[in-house]
Design a protein around this motif. Structure first.
Motif, PDB file in Angstrom:
ATOM      1  N   SER A  57       0.666  -1.293   0.165  1.00  4.89           N
ATOM      2  CA  SER A  57       0.077   0.018   0.071  1.00  4.89           C
ATOM      3  C   SER A  57       0.982   1.221  -0.121  1.00  4.89           C
ATOM      4  CB  SER A  57      -0.878   0.121   1.226  1.00  4.89           C
ATOM      5  OG  SER A  57      -1.695   1.165   1.413  1.00  4.89           O
ATOM      6  N   ALA A  58       1.967   1.402   0.897  1.00  3.19           N
ATOM      7  CA  ALA A  58       2.784   2.184   0.897  1.00  3.19           C
ATOM      8  C   ALA A  58       3.555   2.547  -0.608  1.00  3.19           C
ATOM      9  CB  ALA A  58       3.769   2.205   1.934  1.00  3.19           C
ATOM     10  N   PHE A  59       3.890   1.596  -1.179  1.00  5.39           N
ATOM     11  CA  PHE A  59       4.600   1.577  -2.238  1.00  5.39           C
ATOM     12  C   PHE A  59       3.575   2.097  -3.583  1.00  5.39           C
ATOM     13  CE2 PHE A  59       5.832  -0.366  -6.249  1.00  5.39           C
ATOM     14  CZ  PHE A  59       7.281   0.204  -6.617  1.00  5.39           C
ATOM     15  N   ALA A  60       2.508   1.945  -3.422  1.00  2.44           N
ATOM     16  CA  ALA A  60       1.350   2.293  -4.467  1.00  2.44           C
ATOM     17  C   ALA A  60       1.440   3.639  -4.221  1.00  2.44           C
ATOM     18  CB  ALA A  60       0.204   1.570  -4.390  1.00  2.44           C
ATOM     19  N   GLY A 214      23.703  12.902   1.656  1.00  2.00           N
ATOM     20  CA  GLY A 214      22.758  13.206   0.319  1.00  2.00           C
ATOM     21  C   GLY A 214      21.675  14.107   0.701  1.00  2.00           C
ATOM     22  N   GLU A 215      21.107  14.850  -0.238  1.00  2.00           N
ATOM     23  CA  GLU A 215      20.029  15.609  -0.144  1.00  2.00           C
ATOM     24  C   GLU A 215      18.777  14.995  -0.742  1.00  2.00           C
ATOM     25  OE1 GLU A 215      21.067  19.686  -1.670  1.00  2.00           O
ATOM     26  OE2 GLU A 215      22.547  19.685  -0.065  1.00  2.00           O
ATOM     27  N   TYR A 216      18.816  14.155  -1.991  1.00  4.64           N
ATOM     28  CA  TYR A 216      18.016  13.343  -2.623  1.00  4.64           C
ATOM     29  C   TYR A 216      18.417  11.987  -2.816  1.00  4.64           C
ATOM     30  CZ  TYR A 216      16.436  18.318  -3.511  1.00  4.64           C
ATOM     31  OH  TYR A 216      15.909  19.661  -3.488  1.00  4.64           O
ATOM     32  N   GLY A 217      17.483  11.201  -3.153  1.00  5.96           N
ATOM     33  CA  GLY A 217      17.993   9.752  -3.631  1.00  5.96           C
ATOM     34  C   GLY A 217      17.479   8.941  -2.922  1.00  5.96           C
ATOM     35  N   VAL A 218      17.077   7.451  -3.458  1.00  6.47           N
ATOM     36  CA  VAL A 218      16.550   6.415  -2.550  1.00  6.47           C
ATOM     37  C   VAL A 218      17.045   6.438  -1.162  1.00  6.47           C
ATOM     38  CG1 VAL A 218      15.908   4.194  -2.820  1.00  6.47           C
ATOM     39  CG2 VAL A 218      16.126   5.448  -4.985  1.00  6.47           C
ATOM     40  N   THR A 240      12.941  -0.918  -3.484  1.00  8.81           N
ATOM     41  CA  THR A 240      13.364  -0.215  -4.758  1.00  8.81           C
ATOM     42  C   THR A 240      14.873  -0.293  -4.921  1.00  8.81           C
ATOM     43  OG1 THR A 240      11.641   1.415  -4.248  1.00  8.81           O
ATOM     44  CG2 THR A 240      13.325   2.268  -5.688  1.00  8.81           C
ATOM     45  N   ILE A 241      15.563  -0.300  -3.847  1.00 10.53           N
ATOM     46  CA  ILE A 241      16.983  -0.451  -3.870  1.00 10.53           C
ATOM     47  C   ILE A 241      17.418  -1.853  -4.476  1.00 10.53           C
ATOM     48  CG2 ILE A 241      19.179  -0.819  -2.684  1.00 10.53           C
ATOM     49  CD1 ILE A 241      17.783   1.380  -0.472  1.00 10.53           C
TER      50      ILE A 241
END
Length: 303
Positions: A57-60, A214-218, A240-241
């Motif tokens: 659900s969180a992924f969606a 980092g500031e952005y990214g997975v 995702t990783i």
């Protein structure tokens, strides 16, 4: 002909193998769902773990947001730049160390001293040397993939039979012809072995670097979810990783198979017994190629 045999690599056996792989993944997800849904606590505690349904659900929800795709793009760009730099530098340095005594004496000690240092431990160095966090993350990603590629290339080049080089030189070819017609083609299997390892290590380090600076990214988003106790979001990041690592590693291996398609392949495995004897073709002398490696120990650089 081998595809029709019970032990052949295609046909029914291929479908069975794909089914087993899907069943393996489905079984792991089912076990996860059961352990978390019933809050099982047998030494390992699953009561705080999100269920598969919660993660799905969180992924969606995440897939429908712009931030998710921005993070994906940042991580992929960092991997692409860092990994390509590592591939070029690693192949060039590995070939030089294997072919030249001067390069081996100059670069060899540096490689052996720096190689055991984890790439993520270079974060302070990146912060001190480079002006932006983006450049620092790319630097760490490149350092992570560099040494697997360099070492694999060095071993692959040293293991080549000297017969092919001598043949080219005898026919009037120069060093450039030897390099591009014998050395690099013959070392391709070892080079792509190093690239396959390097892409996996790159993902480990780019995610770690994103978590730290980092500031952005997975990796950055996954760490942020952890700090706000959004555990389903953490598992979305982990999934995702894993998917990105699998896709990029598969792409590198697929490219390696295409580039080395001219190499002789081992015969299809056949089941033992009369079927193998009947189906096995008569032995033939396969054409040799520069990629055939000598069975003798690796030779030392001669130039």
């Amino acid at each position: 002909m081998s595809g029709g045999l019970p032990g052949g690599p295609s046909g029914g056996t291929g479908a069975v193998r794909r089914l087993v792989r899907v069943a393996s993944l489905a079984g792991a997800l089912g076990l996860w769902q059961l352990l978390t849904a019933f809050d099982v606590e047998l030494w390992l505690r699953f009561e705080q773990f999100p269920t598969v349904v919660e993660v799905a659900s969180a992924f969606a929800d995440r897939v429908g947001t712009e931030a998710y795709w921005q993070d994906l793009g940042h991580s992929l760009r960092r991997i692409a730049v860092g990994f390509l730099l590592a591939a070029v530098l690693g192949v060039a340095a590995g070939t030089a160390v294997a072919r030249s005594r001067w390069a081996a004496d100059l670069l060899g000690p540096l490689v052996e001293v720096v190689r055991p240092v984890p790439a993520i431990a270079l974060v302070p160095v990146a912060i001190l040397l480079l002006p932006t966090n983006e450049q620092g993350i790319v630097f760490i990603t490149c350092a992570a993939a560099l040494f697997p590629v360099l070492v694999s290339t060095r071993h692959a080049v040293r293991a080549l039979s000297p017969v092919w080089e001598e043949a080219v030189l005898t026919m009037g070819g120069g060093r450039g012809r030897v390099l591009f017609s014998v050395v690099l083609p013959g070392a391709l299997p070892g080079i792509f072995g190093g690239l396959s390892v390097g892409i996996g290590v790159s993902w480990i380090c780019v995610i770690s670097a994103e978590m730290i600076s980092g500031e952005y990214g997975v990796g950055y988003r996954t760490w942020q979810d952890y700090t706000v106790v959004d555990y389903p979001g953490v598992f979305v990041g982990m999934a995702t990783i894993g998917a990105l690592g699998w896709l990029t590693s598969t792409a590198v291996e697929s490219l390696g198979r295409r580039v080395t398609a001219w190499l002789p392949r081992p015969a299809d495995r056949l089941p033992a017994g009369p079927a193998r004897v009947a189906a096995a073709p008569a032995p033939a002398v396969a054409p040799r190629s520069p990629a055939v490696r000598a069975t003798a120990p690796e030779k030392e650089p001669v130039r």
